[in-house]
Design an enzyme around this catalytic site. Sequence first.
Site: not given
Ligand code: CP
Length: 260
Positions: A58, A86, A108, A136
Amino acid sequence: MPLNKKDLLEIQELSSDDIKLIIDTADSFKEVTGRDIKKVPTLRGKTVVNLFYEPSTRTRTSFELAAKRLSADVLNIAVSTSSVVKGETLLDTARNIEAMRSDIIVIRHSAAGAPYILAKGLKSSVINAGDGCHEHPTQALLDMFTIREKKGRLDGLTVAIVGDITHSRVARSDILERQGKSYFPDIREYSMQYCLTKERLKFAKDDAIVMHPGPVNWGVEISPELSEDKSTVILEQVTNGVAVRMAVMYLLSGEKATAS
Ligand code: CP
């Protein structure tokens, strides 16, 4: 009123006025995403880089789509086929990407705090797309957007967060598959204690909505009988994520961007 921020690293750094600004701006972009031609020139000439050290369905696609709908150029760095294997460090990787004139880096990472290292070391705006068990923020913003859309307000509502909150960065949604060690003997035990069923939902108000950041472990976290229920808004959260991420990238770009 501008956001006046270079980066979006955590929800805690946002005031309630900042959150309202982002959600109100996302409202306008949601209208754009409902058009036949879902594109505005707002970030034309800008470059957005998705740097994902962890899997994502997502969030990565949502940022990519949001950037494309703002007419930005988008690069998706597949860490598994990059020089990270590497031994290149996070900061070196990001500095090299920035040397190609990136404007926004979406990261991420499994390590909490990784986005802060980039925000400190780079001129590009940095957006935290999930760092370890920490935060998040765009997920939280799209959740708030969805709640306001469904309830007409955020104030005065009661939100129940169900599940393994310890290991989730979005109200801690991760469960047994993703735990380093088991806190439940097995998935059945977890499901018996926490799985949201129609029967359990009766304890909530009649107009309660069911949300999940995904991926959903159907039958463990939420009973499959709720997947098509009118109370369940999980796919609407996904739809709203694009508008919210458009708003975040637009606002971080500040006066340099022009909305239309
Ligand atoms: N909600 C969410 O972070 O989904 P993904 O891990 O698929 O990005």
